[in-house]
Design a protein around this motif. Structure first.
Motif, PDB file in Angstrom:
ATOM      1  N   UNK A 132       0.833  -1.204   0.000  1.00  0.00           N
ATOM      2  CA  UNK A 132       0.000   0.000   0.000  1.00  0.00           C
ATOM      3  C   UNK A 132       0.866   1.251   0.000  1.00  0.00           C
ATOM      4  N   UNK A 133       1.916   1.246   0.801  1.00  0.00           N
ATOM      5  CA  UNK A 133       2.846   2.374   0.823  1.00  0.00           C
ATOM      6  C   UNK A 133       3.484   2.573  -0.544  1.00  0.00           C
ATOM      7  N   UNK A 134       3.875   1.485  -1.174  1.00  0.00           N
ATOM      8  CA  UNK A 134       4.502   1.555  -2.503  1.00  0.00           C
ATOM      9  C   UNK A 134       3.508   2.056  -3.551  1.00  0.00           C
ATOM     10  N   UNK A 135       2.241   1.661  -3.421  1.00  0.00           N
ATOM     11  CA  UNK A 135       1.209   2.135  -4.347  1.00  0.00           C
ATOM     12  C   UNK A 135       1.021   3.640  -4.209  1.00  0.00           C
ATOM     13  N   UNK A 136       1.031   4.153  -2.987  1.00  0.00           N
ATOM     14  CA  UNK A 136       0.948   5.600  -2.780  1.00  0.00           C
ATOM     15  C   UNK A 136       2.127   6.308  -3.460  1.00  0.00           C
ATOM     16  N   UNK A 137       3.296   5.684  -3.411  1.00  0.00           N
ATOM     17  CA  UNK A 137       4.467   6.275  -4.045  1.00  0.00           C
ATOM     18  C   UNK A 137       4.270   6.360  -5.562  1.00  0.00           C
ATOM     19  N   UNK A 138       3.766   5.280  -6.171  1.00  0.00           N
ATOM     20  CA  UNK A 138       3.517   5.276  -7.625  1.00  0.00           C
ATOM     21  C   UNK A 138       2.449   6.311  -7.980  1.00  0.00           C
ATOM     22  N   UNK A 139       1.417   6.426  -7.142  1.00  0.00           N
ATOM     23  CA  UNK A 139       0.372   7.416  -7.387  1.00  0.00           C
ATOM     24  C   UNK A 139       0.920   8.835  -7.293  1.00  0.00           C
ATOM     25  N   UNK A 167      13.383   1.034   5.846  1.00  0.00           N
ATOM     26  CA  UNK A 167      13.892   1.079   4.468  1.00  0.00           C
ATOM     27  C   UNK A 167      12.744   1.166   3.467  1.00  0.00           C
ATOM     28  N   UNK A 168      11.746   0.287   3.630  1.00  0.00           N
ATOM     29  CA  UNK A 168      10.623   0.264   2.690  1.00  0.00           C
ATOM     30  C   UNK A 168       9.722   1.488   2.854  1.00  0.00           C
ATOM     31  N   UNK A 169       9.125   1.629   4.045  1.00  0.00           N
ATOM     32  CA  UNK A 169       8.180   2.714   4.252  1.00  0.00           C
ATOM     33  C   UNK A 169       8.879   4.075   4.258  1.00  0.00           C
ATOM     34  N   UNK A 170      10.070   4.129   4.836  1.00  0.00           N
ATOM     35  CA  UNK A 170      10.796   5.396   4.878  1.00  0.00           C
ATOM     36  C   UNK A 170      11.162   5.897   3.500  1.00  0.00           C
ATOM     37  N   UNK A 171      11.683   5.016   2.640  1.00  0.00           N
ATOM     38  CA  UNK A 171      12.052   5.432   1.287  1.00  0.00           C
ATOM     39  C   UNK A 171      10.819   5.835   0.491  1.00  0.00           C
ATOM     40  N   UNK A 172       9.712   5.115   0.684  1.00  0.00           N
ATOM     41  CA  UNK A 172       8.468   5.481  -0.009  1.00  0.00           C
ATOM     42  C   UNK A 172       8.009   6.874   0.394  1.00  0.00           C
ATOM     43  N   UNK A 173       8.005   7.142   1.702  1.00  0.00           N
ATOM     44  CA  UNK A 173       7.526   8.439   2.183  1.00  0.00           C
ATOM     45  C   UNK A 173       8.436   9.577   1.717  1.00  0.00           C
ATOM     46  N   UNK A 207      -2.408  10.100   1.799  1.00  0.00           N
ATOM     47  CA  UNK A 207      -1.008   9.788   2.095  1.00  0.00           C
ATOM     48  C   UNK A 207      -0.617  10.393   3.441  1.00  0.00           C
ATOM     49  N   UNK A 208      -1.065  11.617   3.690  1.00  0.00           N
ATOM     50  CA  UNK A 208      -0.760  12.281   4.958  1.00  0.00           C
ATOM     51  C   UNK A 208      -1.382  11.513   6.112  1.00  0.00           C
ATOM     52  N   UNK A 209      -2.621  11.058   5.941  1.00  0.00           N
ATOM     53  CA  UNK A 209      -3.295  10.295   6.985  1.00  0.00           C
ATOM     54  C   UNK A 209      -2.599   8.966   7.220  1.00  0.00           C
ATOM     55  N   UNK A 210      -2.241   8.278   6.136  1.00  0.00           N
ATOM     56  CA  UNK A 210      -1.548   6.985   6.209  1.00  0.00           C
ATOM     57  C   UNK A 210      -0.232   7.125   6.968  1.00  0.00           C
ATOM     58  N   UNK A 211       0.562   8.137   6.612  1.00  0.00           N
ATOM     59  CA  UNK A 211       1.875   8.318   7.246  1.00  0.00           C
ATOM     60  C   UNK A 211       1.737   8.805   8.686  1.00  0.00           C
TER      61      UNK A 211
END
Length: 315
Positions: free
Chosen positions: A115-122, A209-215, A252-256
């Protein structure tokens, strides 16, 4: 890790017991109704969004395909966590199978990262749409979405698969009561008789690494978008651009923000009731899933029109 003669995992535990809100049992009754309503809302709203995008030819575009992917991830996350939590609240069905627990652990970690990665692509999709509008049709294509979906799946399956494997390799020698509503990695691992330092380090390093890089990439994209928007001089162009990105940024703001709150409550866990992180963890699997389709449905004119057309044909 100990193994038997056949080389299989050895354990003295056949199943686990999920002990929800052990120190605040009254919370179960208090949140069971709101949680069930949020679950029904998440399932219904995401289902309507998927049907609308599937049936409306005007929504067969890359941006809406990404929304469909987000809805699918939300549905899977909800179904993995919430029905079991409600079964505990309503029927006291605390038992969960040994391997079922590790399957839930994998799905939660993997799909949250997806889901985090999808937000990044969006966010990248909106960056191209605002900053390079003439090149958007040639960059953001159906092939791009397909490749992005493969990347999202591959990256996060490979990165999160070691989490349940590292926990599964441990020897569980009797204790089987998980002080949580879900099979969270460290809640399960600390029941073992072995050192869990590797598990803790991998969870920490992999998560950041995953969520941090996405954000970081998400907020970089929106910083570039904001800079480009502030340069627009055409009348109404700034408002239109901000409206286009507004739905994405709100979610994205709510998710993070929820992720940050969960991390902070774990950091200062000695200063907050121990059941608070458990509650936040449960809510994180249902509140974003309920909000995502509603925010997009309310703020995206094309989706609103698509839903109206479906209702008109129905009635």
């Amino acid at each position: 890790m100990t193994t038997n003669q056949n080389g299989n995992f050895s354990t003295d535990v056949s199943d686990f017991l999920l002990n929800c809100f052990a120190r605040s049992p009254s919370w179960q009754l208090s949140i069971s109704l709101p949680l069930s309503l949020l679950f029904l809302l998440a399932m219904g709203a995401n289902g309507i969004l998927l049907i609308t995008i599937w049936t409306e030819a005007s929504l067969h575009e890359p941006m809406y395909y990404l929304l469909s992917l987000l809805s699918l991830l939300d549905i899977v996350l909800c179904l993995t966590v919430i029905p079991k939590v409600l079964a505990i609240f309503w029927f006291d069905l605390k038992s969960i199978g040994f391997y079922a627990c590790f399957l839930q652990m994998f799905i939660m970690n993997c799909f949250l990262a997806m889901e985090s990665c999808t937000f990044m692509v969006m966010a990248y999709d909106r960056y191209v749409a605002i900053c390079h509008p003439l090149r958007y049709p040639s960059i953001i294509t159906d092939q791009f979405v397909a490749k992005a979906a493969i990347f999202i799946l591959a990256r996060n399956v490979i990165s999160t698969l070691p989490i349940p494997i590292l926990s599964l390799r441990l020897h569980y020698c009797g204790r089987n009561v998980i002080e949580n509503c879900i099979c969270a990695n460290m809640s399960v691992s600390r029941l073992s008789c072995e050192d869990v330092t590797i598990n803790r380090l991998y969870q920490f390093a992999g998560g950041w690494t995953l969520l941090g890089s996405d954000l970081i990439l998400i907020f970089l994209s929106y910083s570039l978008i904001l800079r480009a928007v502030l340069r627009l001089k055409a009348e109404g162009a700034m408002a239109k651009a901000l409206s286009t990105c507004g739905s994405h940024f709100i979610l994205i703001l709510f998710f993070s923000t929820i992720l940050l709150v969960i991390v902070l409550t774990h950091v200062v866990k000695n200063k907050v009731p121990p059941d608070v992180p458990v509650l936040l963890n449960v809510l994180h699997h249902v509140i974003p899933a309920a909000l995502n389709p509603i925010v997009y449905g309310v703020r995206t004119q094309e989706i609103k029109q698509g839903i109206q057309r479906i209702l008109n044909r129905r009635w």
